[in-house]
Design an enzyme around this catalytic site. Structure first.
Site, PDB file in Angstrom:
ATOM      1  N   LYS A 128       0.845  -1.182   0.000  1.00 43.53           N
ATOM      2  CA  LYS A 128       0.000   0.000   0.000  1.00 43.53           C
ATOM      3  C   LYS A 128       0.892   1.247   0.000  1.00 43.53           C
ATOM      4  O   LYS A 128       1.790   1.371   0.820  1.00 43.53           O
ATOM      5  CB  LYS A 128      -0.913  -0.013   1.229  1.00 43.53           C
ATOM      6  N   GLU A 162     -19.649  -6.029   9.890  1.00 39.36           N
ATOM      7  CA  GLU A 162     -20.620  -5.257  10.662  1.00 39.36           C
ATOM      8  C   GLU A 162     -21.676  -6.147  11.307  1.00 39.36           C
ATOM      9  O   GLU A 162     -22.106  -5.899  12.448  1.00 39.36           O
ATOM     10  CB  GLU A 162     -21.290  -4.218   9.764  1.00 39.36           C
ATOM     11  N   ARG A 207     -25.708  -2.575   7.175  1.00 41.35           N
ATOM     12  CA  ARG A 207     -25.329  -3.972   6.959  1.00 41.35           C
ATOM     13  C   ARG A 207     -25.632  -4.849   8.180  1.00 41.35           C
ATOM     14  O   ARG A 207     -25.715  -6.057   8.060  1.00 41.35           O
ATOM     15  CB  ARG A 207     -23.835  -4.063   6.636  1.00 41.35           C
TER      16      ARG A 207
END
Length: 619
Positions: free
Chosen positions: A278, A365, A393
């Site tokens: 990243k 979630e 969610r």
């Protein structure tokens, strides 16, 4: 200098390049990305890490006829640049400009609209099955990060895909990060795979062997199976029914192209594991990928500012984080739960001070809510820090696992209302509507920073489910009292007593613009504070002393707080003229939050204009 990149108007142009030109293209694309994002802000480190993969995918596959489905969308700026949107990158995430995520109406190359995680495998599988049903020879590719792979939906799709005779390629872009560093058993498993360096070297060698003349491919494939079975017997993804390939270097465009070409000729479910970094190619982002995940405008040479000195207003996220730490000192039962949003939800300090009471459950979630319910069953007081858009969610779990059992779980709901640049996928437009219909719930909306702190404390004192929803960014700048006291449940209060015929019943973030709008009409303004239970007595009182009641909220009008007021009036048999102001029955696009609120008529001028128009229409 981006002389090569400037020649690319579409992936068709990219496919005319020689293989030897692709590393130069990657270098130019990385340079262009740094320059453009430094001027607009946006997701950054993840995009730097996906450049070589993006080039290789569009080079090998016949896009847009072949389908590329990106997960979340944090890594799709290079994709946008290579698919004819390079000249519009300066408009990224601005009103009327490019969206920060793939969007089907923006480009035919954006095959699936995203913004939430872990949808790519299921969507790509659906496309693959649709192509097969219609007899279309189409390749379908899902690109998913290791962070998004932690969500249950991704595994549901893997389970489905592995049992089907469908050509699907899943590419796991493994950079050991989501927004925060990854956690959990899957992350540990991937680390073990990556630690097998000898196996990785063998895999790279076998991939290159697969690139030789077609008559030798069958022999090479058998050797591939032998190597795989000897060094990594029974990998997780093979148990799901996929042919696992990797891990390979995700920044070696030559290896990527070879590997993708070979996989393209294979049938059935394929799983390619690539390893990337990243922030690749921009040292500041490489060294701090969390800080450079999402950025504001910055100097490409010096990077982001080291940090602003004190004096500015604290954001609501900080108000929550400070309260969480203070509350933890008072009650040992408090635990904090986040679905992979430690920084975004303001929990860094809490993790540092109370590591044994901090739980990052990864991008999950649904599990976060049920996990909290389980803890609440056995004497803990969980606080679930979650964005409004992501709580959607966990709605089933909120109802079935928390509310039906009447468990004392506090939902600290950040990013309520419009969020600006991230657009409709991240807007918290519906939570008041979907929360207030749930029995046992207490729902609060603070109008300023101090109310936010006191409401969080109030929620924690309850032995029932509760939610405090607050907007992104800063409030009006109210002084925050260190001392915490519980508010009377279901009671609002008058913030401005007017002598006019209009009363404005404002909820949460709308109190401040309502107060400004009220000056024009000498209107009364009530800070309603509670959406559930609603202060029905205050509604009746205002109806008895005014001719027009105006309800204002930063939530969709349908089923929202204004609807609750109408229900209270109906229940009391009161007939009075009303005006409901809130978010429209539409998806509000990305852009500057102030401009978006103005466009919805929810700034002071917009509220005043709506009231004036209604009064004028009364004759």
């Amino acid at each position: 200098m981006t002389t090569l990149l400037d020649t690319i108007q579409s992936p068709a142009d990219l496919r005319t390049l020689g293989r030897h030109e692709l590393p130069q293209l990657a270098q130019e694309l990385r340079q262009f990305l740094v320059e453009t994002v430094s001027k607009t802000g946006g997701h950054f480190a993840s995009n730097l890490g996906s450049i070589e993969l993006t080039i290789a995918l569009h080079y090998v596959f016949n896009t847009p006829d072949d389908r590329l489905v990106w997960d979340v969308g944090h890594q799709t700026y290079p994709h946008k640049i290579l698919t004819g949107r390079k000249e519009r990158m300066g408009s990224m995430r601005q009103l009327g400009g490019l969206a920060g995520f793939p969007k089907r109406c923006e480009s035919e190359y954006d095959t699936f609209g995203v913004g939430h995680s872990s949808t790519s495998i299921g969507a790509a599988l659906g496309m693959a099955v649709a192509a097969k049903a219609q007899g279309i020879p189409r390749k379908c590719v899902a690109i998913i990060g290791d962070g998004a792979m932690t969500a249950g939906q991704a595994f549901e799709a893997l389970n489905n895909a592995g049992a089907m005779d469908t050509d699907l390629l899943v590419i796991l872009n493994d950079n050991d990060m989501s927004i925060s560093p990854n956690v959990g058993a899957l992350n540990n498993y991937l680390a073990k795979l990556m630690s097998g360096r000898f196996y990785a070297a063998m895999k790279q060698g076998s991939n290159k062997v697969l690139g030789i003349a077609p008559p030798l491919r069958e022999i090479a494939s058998k050797m591939e199976e032998h190597v795989k079975g000897f060094f990594t017997p029974g990998t997780l993804f093979e148990e799901f029914g996929f042919n696992y390939i990797g891990p390979i270097d995700g920044h070696d465009v030559d290896v990527l192209v070879d590997t993708l070409k070979n996989i393209k000729s294979l049938s059935g479910p394929q799983f390619l594991h690539i390893v990337t970094k990243k922030g690749q190619g921009y040292k500041l982002a490489e060294n701090d990928p969390v800080k450079y995940h999402g950025v504001t405008k910055f100097d490409p040479v010096n990077g982001l500012a080291a940090g602003k000195s004190g004096g500015g207003k604290p954001q609501y996220t900080q108000i929550f984080g400070d309260w969480l730490c203070d509350m933890a000192k008072q009650d040992a039962r408090l635990v904090g739960i986040t679905p992979a949003m430690r920084e975004g939800s303001g929990m860094v300090r809490f993790q540092q001070e109370h590591p044994d009471r901090y739980f990052d459950v990864a991008i999950a979630e649904q599990h976060a809510v049920t996990f909290a319910a389980g803890m609440a069953c056995d004497g803990m007081k969980p606080v679930v820090a979650i964005y409004s858009t992501f709580l959607q969610r966990g709605y089933d779990q909120l109802i079935h696992d928390v509310a039906i059992q009447n468990l004392p779980v506090v939902f600290a709901i950040d990013r309520a209302g419009l969020v600006g640049a991230d657009g409709p996928t991240h807007a918290g437009a519906f939570d008041l509507s979907f929360l207030r219909c749930i029995p046992n719930m207490t729902v609060m909306a603070p109008s300023d920073e101090n109310e936010c702190r006191q409401m969080l404390y109030t929620a924690f004192t309850l032995d029932t489910p509760s939610a405090v929803r607050y907007p992104r960014g800063t409030g009006p700048g109210a002084a925050v009292l260190q001392e915490m006291s519980a508010m009377p449940i279901g009671k609002g209060h008058i913030r401005r007593q007017g002598a006019g015929k209009v009363a404005i019943l404002a909820f949460g973030s709308m109190v401040t613009p309502a107060l400004a709008a009220a000056e024009q009409f000498d209107a009364t303004v009530a800070d309603m504070r509670f959406v559930k239970p609603l202060d029905a007595a205050l509604v009746r009182e205002l109806a008895a002393s005014h001719e027009l009641l105006v309800m204002v909220e930063e939530n969709v009008i349908m089923g929202g707080a204004g609807s609750a007021c109408l229900e209270a009036l109906s229940s009391a048999g009161i007939a009075i003229e009303t005006l409901l102001l809130g978010l429209p029955d539409d998806y509000v696009e990305h852009g500057d939050p102030a401009l978006l609120l103005s466009g919805c008529g929810l700034d002071a001028a917009g509220i005043a204009n709506s009231i004036a128009t209604r009064l004028a229409g009364r004759g």
